[in-house]
Design an enzyme around this catalytic site. Sequence first.
Site, PDB file in Angstrom:
ATOM      1  N   GLY A   9       8.339  -1.156  25.168  1.00 32.64           N
ATOM      2  CA  GLY A   9       7.142  -0.330  25.009  1.00 32.64           C
ATOM      3  C   GLY A   9       7.442   0.912  24.197  1.00 32.64           C
ATOM      4  O   GLY A   9       7.120   2.026  24.616  1.00 32.64           O
ATOM      5  N   SER A  11       6.365   1.735  21.077  1.00 35.71           N
ATOM      6  CA  SER A  11       5.493   1.973  19.923  1.00 35.71           C
ATOM      7  C   SER A  11       4.526   3.135  20.103  1.00 35.71           C
ATOM      8  O   SER A  11       3.896   3.573  19.144  1.00 35.71           O
ATOM      9  CB  SER A  11       4.690   0.703  19.607  1.00 35.71           C
ATOM     10  OG  SER A  11       3.848   0.357  20.706  1.00 35.71           O
ATOM     11  N   VAL A  51       6.804  -8.294  27.847  1.00 40.80           N
ATOM     12  CA  VAL A  51       7.594  -8.356  29.069  1.00 40.80           C
ATOM     13  C   VAL A  51       7.050  -9.375  30.067  1.00 40.80           C
ATOM     14  O   VAL A  51       7.710  -9.683  31.063  1.00 40.80           O
ATOM     15  CB  VAL A  51       7.703  -6.969  29.753  1.00 40.80           C
ATOM     16  CG1 VAL A  51       8.471  -5.994  28.886  1.00 40.80           C
ATOM     17  CG2 VAL A  51       6.324  -6.421  30.118  1.00 40.80           C
ATOM     18  N   ASN A  77      10.622   0.809  29.891  1.00 39.72           N
ATOM     19  CA  ASN A  77       9.518   1.762  29.822  1.00 39.72           C
ATOM     20  C   ASN A  77       8.142   1.086  29.766  1.00 39.72           C
ATOM     21  O   ASN A  77       7.147   1.692  30.146  1.00 39.72           O
ATOM     22  CB  ASN A  77       9.705   2.652  28.585  1.00 39.72           C
ATOM     23  CG  ASN A  77       8.481   3.463  28.254  1.00 39.72           C
ATOM     24  OD1 ASN A  77       8.148   4.427  28.932  1.00 39.72           O
ATOM     25  ND2 ASN A  77       7.776   3.058  27.199  1.00 39.72           N
ATOM     26  N   SER A 129       7.276   5.999  38.364  1.00 36.39           N
ATOM     27  CA  SER A 129       6.197   6.999  38.379  1.00 36.39           C
ATOM     28  C   SER A 129       6.271   7.790  39.673  1.00 36.39           C
ATOM     29  O   SER A 129       6.650   7.244  40.723  1.00 36.39           O
ATOM     30  CB  SER A 129       4.835   6.313  38.284  1.00 36.39           C
ATOM     31  OG  SER A 129       3.788   7.259  38.455  1.00 36.39           O
ATOM     32  N   TYR A 142      -1.173   0.314  41.025  1.00 32.25           N
ATOM     33  CA  TYR A 142      -0.198   1.026  40.192  1.00 32.25           C
ATOM     34  C   TYR A 142       0.896   1.632  41.065  1.00 32.25           C
ATOM     35  O   TYR A 142       2.091   1.487  40.784  1.00 32.25           O
ATOM     36  CB  TYR A 142      -0.909   2.114  39.387  1.00 32.25           C
ATOM     37  CG  TYR A 142      -0.007   2.822  38.410  1.00 32.25           C
ATOM     38  CD1 TYR A 142       0.398   2.197  37.230  1.00 32.25           C
ATOM     39  CD2 TYR A 142       0.462   4.111  38.665  1.00 32.25           C
ATOM     40  CE1 TYR A 142       1.240   2.845  36.331  1.00 32.25           C
ATOM     41  CE2 TYR A 142       1.294   4.764  37.767  1.00 32.25           C
ATOM     42  CZ  TYR A 142       1.680   4.122  36.599  1.00 32.25           C
ATOM     43  OH  TYR A 142       2.513   4.756  35.713  1.00 32.25           O
ATOM     44  N   LYS A 146       4.937   0.329  40.882  1.00 34.89           N
ATOM     45  CA  LYS A 146       5.986   1.282  40.508  1.00 34.89           C
ATOM     46  C   LYS A 146       6.907   1.572  41.698  1.00 34.89           C
ATOM     47  O   LYS A 146       8.124   1.738  41.531  1.00 34.89           O
ATOM     48  CB  LYS A 146       5.368   2.585  39.994  1.00 34.89           C
ATOM     49  CG  LYS A 146       4.681   2.443  38.635  1.00 34.89           C
ATOM     50  CD  LYS A 146       5.675   2.105  37.535  1.00 34.89           C
ATOM     51  CE  LYS A 146       5.062   2.165  36.159  1.00 34.89           C
ATOM     52  NZ  LYS A 146       6.058   1.907  35.083  1.00 34.89           N
TER      53      LYS A 146
END
Length: 267
Positions: A9, A11, A51, A77, A129, A142, A146
């Site tokens: 990740g 970009s 991924v 990431n 996170s 989420y 994490k």
Amino acid sequence: MSKVILITGGSSGIGKAIGEFLLEKGFIVYGTSRNPSTVENSKIKLLALDVRNSESIKTCISTIIEKEGKIDVLINNAGVGITGPLEEIPLEEIKNNFDTNLFGPIETMKAVLPQMRQQKSGLIINVTSIAGYMGLPFRSIYSSSKGALELITESIRMETKSFGINIVNVAPGDFATDIASRRFHAPVIKGSAYENVYQTQLNMMNEHVSCGSNPIEMAIAIHKIIDTKNPKIHYKVGAFMQKFSIVLKRILPDKMYEKILMNHYKL
């Protein structure tokens, strides 16, 4: 020889900031994107990687090893956000989030570990996170994806320590990136029991991201970890109160901490 870094990740957002910072420090940096051809003016080399696809992961890592002969640091990431009342989040979106935030990093670690064992050295940095330390309202998926990666890291670092490999977590708070525009938002359903409160929370979450810290703070923290001989297990990067919220959860009774969260989120 310069260390070879792979950032999934890489970009945009935090990944891009980390990659460009490490490149300036003299590292050989590879980032990834699902569609590198669509990324304009990337300062770091971008390879195709999804991924959620095991073959894509293996191909990317093999390409780097074939070209550089090693991978010194993997920075897991790549990740996606997701919001909504748990009752109203489609199951396919829940699975996609875990595929990206948890199973993807696991597969990437599994793909790079044989090379690191052969080298008798390596560092894996899993970007988690601060939300992974607590169950947050309307961010249940989420937080849990994490949080699971935090625990996976604690386990696998003990399994691989004898091979000369270090594995650590870095938990960021809110940073000014475009994650809000890319996360999955369960739609606010008119007439739903959650309609008003969820809309309020959605506005608050987006505001927090847009007013977040500069991603360069994450890049500086990652660079320090790479330069540390014996890194810690857990790192937190973000605003003081976001990091302090983890301390409060550790020391306060559960219901008192829950009440603080509910007051903060106006529930």
